[in-house]
Design an enzyme around this catalytic site. Structure first.
Site, PDB file in Angstrom:
ATOM      1  N   HIS A  79       0.820  -1.216   0.000  1.00  9.23           N
ATOM      2  CA  HIS A  79       0.000   0.000   0.000  1.00  9.23           C
ATOM      3  C   HIS A  79       0.852   1.264   0.000  1.00  9.23           C
ATOM      4  O   HIS A  79       0.374   2.338  -0.376  1.00  9.23           O
ATOM      5  CB  HIS A  79      -1.008  -0.011   1.160  1.00  9.23           C
ATOM      6  CG  HIS A  79      -0.450   0.324   2.504  1.00  9.23           C
ATOM      7  ND1 HIS A  79      -0.230  -0.630   3.483  1.00  9.23           N
ATOM      8  CD2 HIS A  79      -0.100   1.511   3.058  1.00  9.23           C
ATOM      9  CE1 HIS A  79       0.233  -0.039   4.578  1.00  9.23           C
ATOM     10  NE2 HIS A  79       0.316   1.261   4.336  1.00  9.23           N
ATOM     11  N   ASP A 132      -0.185  -7.658   1.682  1.00  8.06           N
ATOM     12  CA  ASP A 132       0.304  -6.278   1.626  1.00  8.06           C
ATOM     13  C   ASP A 132       1.836  -6.250   1.637  1.00  8.06           C
ATOM     14  O   ASP A 132       2.465  -5.972   2.668  1.00  8.06           O
ATOM     15  CB  ASP A 132      -0.266  -5.495   2.811  1.00  8.06           C
ATOM     16  CG  ASP A 132       0.018  -4.000   2.734  1.00  8.06           C
ATOM     17  OD1 ASP A 132       0.468  -3.533   1.668  1.00  8.06           O
ATOM     18  OD2 ASP A 132      -0.209  -3.312   3.752  1.00  8.06           O
ATOM     19  N   SER A 229       4.392   2.405   8.008  1.00  7.62           N
ATOM     20  CA  SER A 229       4.046   1.329   7.080  1.00  7.62           C
ATOM     21  C   SER A 229       5.268   0.738   6.389  1.00  7.62           C
ATOM     22  O   SER A 229       6.181   1.454   5.973  1.00  7.62           O
ATOM     23  CB  SER A 229       3.084   1.847   6.008  1.00  7.62           C
ATOM     24  OG  SER A 229       1.789   1.978   6.518  1.00  7.62           O
TER      25      SER A 229
END
Length: 272
Positions: A79, A132, A229
């Site tokens: 992402h 992810d 992230s």
């Protein structure tokens, strides 16, 4: 504007981003989200993803993190490389770099290495957040000492209750206080049943044990947050997860969810 569970640092101003983040946890006065400062020499496999064109130079353009799993190979969250996080299609990002060997983003130590190629997991599902993960290939190799071992399927490091550490440069309080120096937080691997109960299937995502694991503290207070992230979750000296998503930051009812590295390696064929 990006979905609230995504833990990349969005292109929009922090003031615009933070209504999507959770309030600071009750324990924030004692244990900030990021935990404690750490020297990059203690985790040389932790790298920052950066684009000054998209995110400015204040923090060297950092917007996500990653883990070095091969001398020219970095594993990060899929992402982080989507248009929602970058504010533009990946193909338009001309200065995507990995910053290695630099704990303080305001410093000049280490290297800023251009990314030669990107492979996003073809199994990535942005609705459930499954798969992810993405692999970055660098234009020049890093020292072998920068590479961290990855935990394979069935590794003891994935067992519930295992102590783990998450690393990143993200929000340290849940209020938009982004770190310029690398920080780490001690968390515990939680059981799949706890994670599935927290995330059955909702706007935040759905917990799927094959490609995810979650970690934190049952009463909240220690967690990854926006800007972390793709950052590494490490247990027993091995990489077990990548910061992926969650319901706010540091909430007791919303543990951090991580990409399960063993599944990502298999799907991406990203062996060293």
């Amino acid at each position: 504007m990006r979905r609230p569970h995504v833990r990349a640092l969005a292109l929009t101003a922090v003031a615009a981003v933070m209504p999507l983040a959770s309030p600071a946890p009750a324990a924030a006065d004692r244990v900030v989200i990021g935990g404690y400062p750490v020297e990059i020499s203690q985790s040389p496999w932790t790298v920052a993803l950066a684009s000054r064109d998209r995110f400015g130079g204040t923090r060297a353009g950092q917007f996500c993190a990653g883990a070095v799993i091969g001398r020219s190979t970095v594993l990060t969250a899929a992402h982080c490389l989507g248009e929602e996080a970058l504010g533009a299609p990946l193909g338009q990002i001309r200065d995507l770099k990995v910053i290695a060997g630099r704990g303080d983003l305001l410093g000049d130590e280490g290297k800023e290495i251009p990314v030669r190629a990107v492979r996003v997991n073809p199994a990535y599902d942005s609705h459930t957040n499954a798969g992810d993960a993405a692999v970055l290939t660098l234009t020049e190799p890093l020292p072998a000492s920068s590479v961290i071992r990855t935990a394979g399927s069935g590794d003891a490091a994935y067992r519930p209750g295992t102590d783990a550490v998450v690393y990143g440069w993200g929000d340290t309080t849940g209020r938009g206080d982004f770190a310029h120096a690398l920080r780490a937080a001690r968390v515990r691997v939680l059981s799949d049943s706890v994670c599935a109960e927290a995330y059955p299937d909702s706007a935040e995502g759905k917990y799927l044990a094959d490609s995810m694991l979650c970690a934190g503290e049952l009463d909240g207070g220690r967690d990854a947050c926006q800007g972390d992230s793709g950052g590494p979750l490490v247990a027993q000296g091995r990489l077990i997860g990548l910061v992926s998503w969650g319901n706010g930051c540091g909430r007791a009812e919303g543990p951090g969810v991580y990409t399960r590295v063993s599944g990502a390696i298999t799907e991406l064929g990203a062996g060293r």
